[in-house]
Design an enzyme around this catalytic site. Structure first.
Site, PDB file in Angstrom:
ATOM      1  N   GLY A 180      -2.859   8.254  -4.209  1.00 15.43           N
ATOM      2  CA  GLY A 180      -2.230   9.447  -4.785  1.00 15.43           C
ATOM      3  C   GLY A 180      -0.977   9.860  -4.032  1.00 15.43           C
ATOM      4  N   ASP A 181      -0.275  10.800  -4.610  1.00 12.94           N
ATOM      5  CA  ASP A 181       0.892  11.434  -3.977  1.00 12.94           C
ATOM      6  C   ASP A 181       1.119  12.714  -4.786  1.00 12.94           C
ATOM      7  OD1 ASP A 181       3.212  10.805  -1.912  1.00 12.94           O
ATOM      8  OD2 ASP A 181       4.241  11.550  -3.679  1.00 12.94           O
ATOM      9  N   THR A 241      -4.418  13.443   5.275  1.00 10.20           N
ATOM     10  CA  THR A 241      -2.986  13.558   5.591  1.00 10.20           C
ATOM     11  C   THR A 241      -2.729  14.857   6.355  1.00 10.20           C
ATOM     12  OG1 THR A 241      -2.525  12.324   3.571  1.00 10.20           O
ATOM     13  CG2 THR A 241      -0.670  13.396   4.636  1.00 10.20           C
ATOM     14  N   LYS A 279       5.302   1.748  -3.208  1.00 10.76           N
ATOM     15  CA  LYS A 279       5.211   3.105  -3.764  1.00 10.76           C
ATOM     16  C   LYS A 279       5.431   3.018  -5.261  1.00 10.76           C
ATOM     17  CE  LYS A 279       4.671   7.425  -2.433  1.00 10.76           C
ATOM     18  NZ  LYS A 279       3.918   8.010  -1.316  1.00 10.76           N
ATOM     19  N   SER A 318      -6.876   5.730   3.936  1.00  9.26           N
ATOM     20  CA  SER A 318      -6.977   4.843   2.774  1.00  9.26           C
ATOM     21  C   SER A 318      -7.379   3.436   3.223  1.00  9.26           C
ATOM     22  CB  SER A 318      -5.635   4.769   2.040  1.00  9.26           C
ATOM     23  OG  SER A 318      -5.484   5.860   1.171  1.00  9.26           O
ATOM     24  N   LYS A 327       0.864  -1.193   0.000  1.00  6.23           N
ATOM     25  CA  LYS A 327       0.000   0.000   0.000  1.00  6.23           C
ATOM     26  C   LYS A 327       0.885   1.221   0.000  1.00  6.23           C
ATOM     27  CE  LYS A 327      -3.986   2.044   0.502  1.00  6.23           C
ATOM     28  NZ  LYS A 327      -3.616   2.758  -0.750  1.00  6.23           N
TER      29      LYS A 327
HETATM   30  P1  NAP Z   1       0.656  17.744  -4.296  1.00  4.50           P
HETATM   31  O1  NAP Z   1      -0.786  17.906  -4.021  1.00  4.50           O
HETATM   32  O2  NAP Z   1       1.110  17.418  -5.655  1.00  4.50           O
HETATM   33  O3  NAP Z   1       1.381  19.066  -3.783  1.00  4.50           O
HETATM   34  C1  NAP Z   1       2.780  19.147  -3.741  1.00  4.50           C
HETATM   35  C2  NAP Z   1       3.166  20.550  -3.337  1.00  4.50           C
HETATM   36  O4  NAP Z   1       4.570  20.577  -3.087  1.00  4.50           O
HETATM   37  C3  NAP Z   1       2.904  21.584  -4.432  1.00  4.50           C
HETATM   38  O5  NAP Z   1       2.654  22.823  -3.851  1.00  4.50           O
HETATM   39  C4  NAP Z   1       4.236  21.582  -5.198  1.00  4.50           C
HETATM   40  O6  NAP Z   1       4.501  22.780  -5.898  1.00  4.50           O
HETATM   41  C5  NAP Z   1       5.222  21.416  -4.052  1.00  4.50           C
HETATM   42  N1  NAP Z   1       6.434  20.738  -4.543  1.00  4.50           N
HETATM   43  C6  NAP Z   1       6.489  19.513  -5.133  1.00  4.50           C
HETATM   44  N2  NAP Z   1       7.757  19.235  -5.490  1.00  4.50           N
HETATM   45  C7  NAP Z   1       8.479  20.300  -5.124  1.00  4.50           C
HETATM   46  C8  NAP Z   1       9.850  20.614  -5.227  1.00  4.50           C
HETATM   47  N3  NAP Z   1      10.733  19.777  -5.798  1.00  4.50           N
HETATM   48  N4  NAP Z   1      10.268  21.811  -4.705  1.00  4.50           N
HETATM   49  C9  NAP Z   1       9.395  22.662  -4.125  1.00  4.50           C
HETATM   50  N5  NAP Z   1       8.062  22.413  -4.014  1.00  4.50           N
HETATM   51  C10 NAP Z   1       7.631  21.256  -4.510  1.00  4.50           C
HETATM   52  O7  NAP Z   1       1.293  16.590  -3.360  1.00  4.50           O
HETATM   53  P2  NAP Z   1       0.850  16.169  -1.885  1.00  4.50           P
HETATM   54  O8  NAP Z   1      -0.023  14.984  -1.997  1.00  4.50           O
HETATM   55  O9  NAP Z   1       0.402  17.364  -1.108  1.00  4.50           O
HETATM   56  O10 NAP Z   1       2.242  15.639  -1.295  1.00  4.50           O
HETATM   57  C11 NAP Z   1       3.157  16.489  -0.593  1.00  4.50           C
HETATM   58  C12 NAP Z   1       4.092  15.636   0.246  1.00  4.50           C
HETATM   59  O11 NAP Z   1       3.327  14.868   1.192  1.00  4.50           O
HETATM   60  C13 NAP Z   1       4.945  14.617  -0.510  1.00  4.50           C
HETATM   61  O12 NAP Z   1       6.179  14.465   0.160  1.00  4.50           O
HETATM   62  C14 NAP Z   1       4.135  13.333  -0.369  1.00  4.50           C
HETATM   63  O13 NAP Z   1       4.947  12.180  -0.513  1.00  4.50           O
HETATM   64  C15 NAP Z   1       3.647  13.490   1.064  1.00  4.50           C
HETATM   65  N6  NAP Z   1       2.466  12.688   1.433  1.00  4.50           N
HETATM   66  C16 NAP Z   1       1.304  12.804   0.748  1.00  4.50           C
HETATM   67  C17 NAP Z   1       0.205  12.062   1.146  1.00  4.50           C
HETATM   68  C18 NAP Z   1      -1.137  12.202   0.471  1.00  4.50           C
HETATM   69  O14 NAP Z   1      -2.103  11.609   0.979  1.00  4.50           O
HETATM   70  N7  NAP Z   1      -1.266  12.944  -0.590  1.00  4.50           N
HETATM   71  C19 NAP Z   1       0.318  11.193   2.225  1.00  4.50           C
HETATM   72  C20 NAP Z   1       1.516  11.109   2.932  1.00  4.50           C
HETATM   73  C21 NAP Z   1       2.582  11.880   2.520  1.00  4.50           C
HETATM   74  P3  NAP Z   1       4.396  22.804  -7.521  1.00  4.50           P
HETATM   75  O15 NAP Z   1       2.925  22.734  -7.806  1.00  4.50           O
HETATM   76  O16 NAP Z   1       5.018  24.087  -7.901  1.00  4.50           O
HETATM   77  O17 NAP Z   1       5.155  21.611  -8.020  1.00  4.50           O
END
Ligand code: NAP
Length: 449
Positions: free
Chosen positions: A168-169, A213, A129, A381, A93
């Site tokens: 998603g991520d 999250t 992942k 999830s 997962k």
């Molecule tokens: P998301 O909706 O795609 O948002 C990502 C955000 O981070 C956007 O504002 C993006 O800006 C910014 N970002 C991405 N890559 C970057 C980089 N290299 N430098 C600076 N800013 C960057 O993704 P998310 O789901 O919120 O995920 C964010 C983090 O939480 C990740 O580390 C992910 O693995 C973790 N996470 C997510 C979940 C979940 O349920 N979604 C669960 C656990 C952990 P831009 O739009 O400009 O790229």
């Protein structure tokens, strides 16, 4: 700097040699092995039967071609990945990330972290992942759909509700999950809702999954603050990113009485001393899919946008890095400590560099590691999988109540484990050991597999 116990050093050396150049994976393994010396001292049997070596080696790694046709009729090629890391506790997962920086090392670090995170939830889920180096930015809806369909055309052979359940991520939200679910359904001729989570509400999604999250990370930090007699009430908070995790972190922090003064995207950050207007951020990011610079333009006086720069220069009491890995460096930690930060909660995966974590811990700053603090997404999830299995759907309130209970118990497990192993307040150590022990016990019971 913490060192890896001498009994574990050869394991780390071997991981570095066998996975050359995969720096994020090295970083994630090193951090866990640094915590395990105390466990091996107390329970040497965990080092038997190459158990730790097996935990560091993914069960299966799939790399595939993703061909698709863009709006100009040109064929584009991307690379797809799914790393099925560990299924001792349940089906693999973990999310799918679409970002140009994706490579096998990044997916392996995320899958490794996910294994322990999922164990901390206490739910029957293993770790995995996936993702692609596809860049969704600027792509039309039709291009996104064709890419997702091509990605799932290969991935569908490897996933299933009892095998591997992606979500998603970064770059993958409910739109992309919808296209992938549609293609899976078409290829298999099965309405197998439990194959993916983060689905839309009309086709098997769970209320509160979108929020989970960010809400979960805030529940964790609120409970951590309470151990020192603090709360979010009146606290200046900075949240990096403006995606799924960041938006719902800001929402919950505000509901707890905190004042969120800054957020960002990869182009720069906005500061709003009146407190971030979340409806405006949602409109810009979720509806219009625009840049965060738009926020300052539309909000007007009182807020400003800084192109590039570093969001951690904004003084705050609580920092919630919620964008991406290694976004908060040693330099940033020094600035935050100087500005009086009292707590840091990782909404993203491994956003804080090892040097920055050490600086926070030395300065007595409360520090919540991502594998514990952001586990609310995957926990919800798993609640979505439960609802799919029973063909039921729960209310938002009921699901959020369960999420809050899970986050409180993860917090208490990490805090209690850190204390048991002689490092009270060290949530990194507590999370690594508590997650490891659950995975190790299950692997030991299943024999050498
Ligand atoms: P998301 O909706 O795609 O948002 C990502 C955000 O981070 C956007 O504002 C993006 O800006 C910014 N970002 C991405 N890559 C970057 C980089 N290299 N430098 C600076 N800013 C960057 O993704 P998310 O789901 O919120 O995920 C964010 C983090 O939480 C990740 O580390 C992910 O693995 C973790 N996470 C997510 C979940 C979940 O349920 N979604 C669960 C656990 C952990 P831009 O739009 O400009 O790229």
């Amino acid at each position: 700097m913490v060192n890896v116990d001498e009994k574990l050093e050869p394991i780390l050396t071997d991981v570095l040699r066998r996975n050359a150049g995969e720096l994020e994976f090295h970083q994630a393994v090193r951090e866990v092995l640094e915590s395990l010396g105390r466990v091996i001292a107390k329970r040497p049997n965990y080092a038997d039967n190459a158990l730790i070596e097996r935990i560091c080696e993914p069960e299966r790694q799939i790399i595939f071609r993703v061909p698709w046709v863009d709006d100009k009729g040109q064929v584009q090629i991307n690379r797809g990945f799914r790393v099925q890391f560990n299924s001792a506790l349940g089906p693999y997962k973990g999310g799918i990330r679409f970002h140009p920086s994706v490579n096998v090392g990044i997916i392996k670090f995320l899958g490794f972290e996910q294994t322990f995170k999922n164990a901390l939830t206490g739910m029957p889920i293993g770790g995995g992942k996936g993702g692609s180096d596809f860049n969704p930015r600027g792509r039309s809806d039709g291009e996104i759909m064709r890419f997702c369909q091509s990605f799932m055309t290969e991935l569908h052979r490897h996933v299933g509700e009892y095998t591997d359940v992606p979500a998603g991520d970064i770059g993958v939200g409910s739109r992309e999950i919808g296209y992938m679910f549609g293609q899976y359904k078409r290829l298999t001729n099965r309405y197998e809702a439990g194959v993916l989570t983060g689905k839309g509400l009309l086709y098997g999604g769970s209320l509160a999954r979108k929020e989970a999250t960010g809400f979960g990370a805030t529940y964790f930090v609120e409970r951590m603050l309470a151990t020192k007699g603090h709360s979010f009430e009146g606290k200046r908070t900075v949240v990096s990113g403006s995606g799924n995790v960041a938006i719902y972190t800001m929402e919950k922090v505000q509901s707890f009485g905190g004042k969120v003064v800054a957020c960002s995207d990869s182009g720069g950050y906005v500061v709003d001393e009146h407190g971030i207007d979340l409806d405006l951020v949602k409109e810009i990011k979720e509806v219009r899919r625009e840049r965060i610079s738009e926020y300052a333009r539309r909000r007007g006086a009182g807020s400003h946008y800084i192109s590039g720069g570093c969001i951690w220069d904004v003084p705050c009491d609580v920092a919630m890095p919620s964008a991406t890995q290694n976004e908060l460096t040693g330099r940033d930690a020094r600035v935050l400590v100087k500005n009086g930060v009292i707590a840091v909660g990782e909404g993203a995966n491994m956003p804080t560099t090892p040097e920055a974590v050490r600086l926070f811990q030395e300065a007595g700053v409360l520090f919540a590691p991502g594998k514990a603090a952001n586990a609310g997404g995957v926990a919800t999830s798993a609640l979505e999988m439960q609802q799919n299995a029973s063909r039921d759907s729960w209310t938002f309130e009921d699901t959020e109540k369960r999420l809050a209970g899970i986050m409180h118990s993860i917090h208490d497990l990490c805090a209690g484990t850190a204390e048991e192993y002689g490092a009270p307040g060290d949530y990194v150590l507590g999370a690594n050991i508590a997650g490891f022990v659950r995975v190790a016990e299950a692997m030991d019971a299943l024999g050498v597999i």
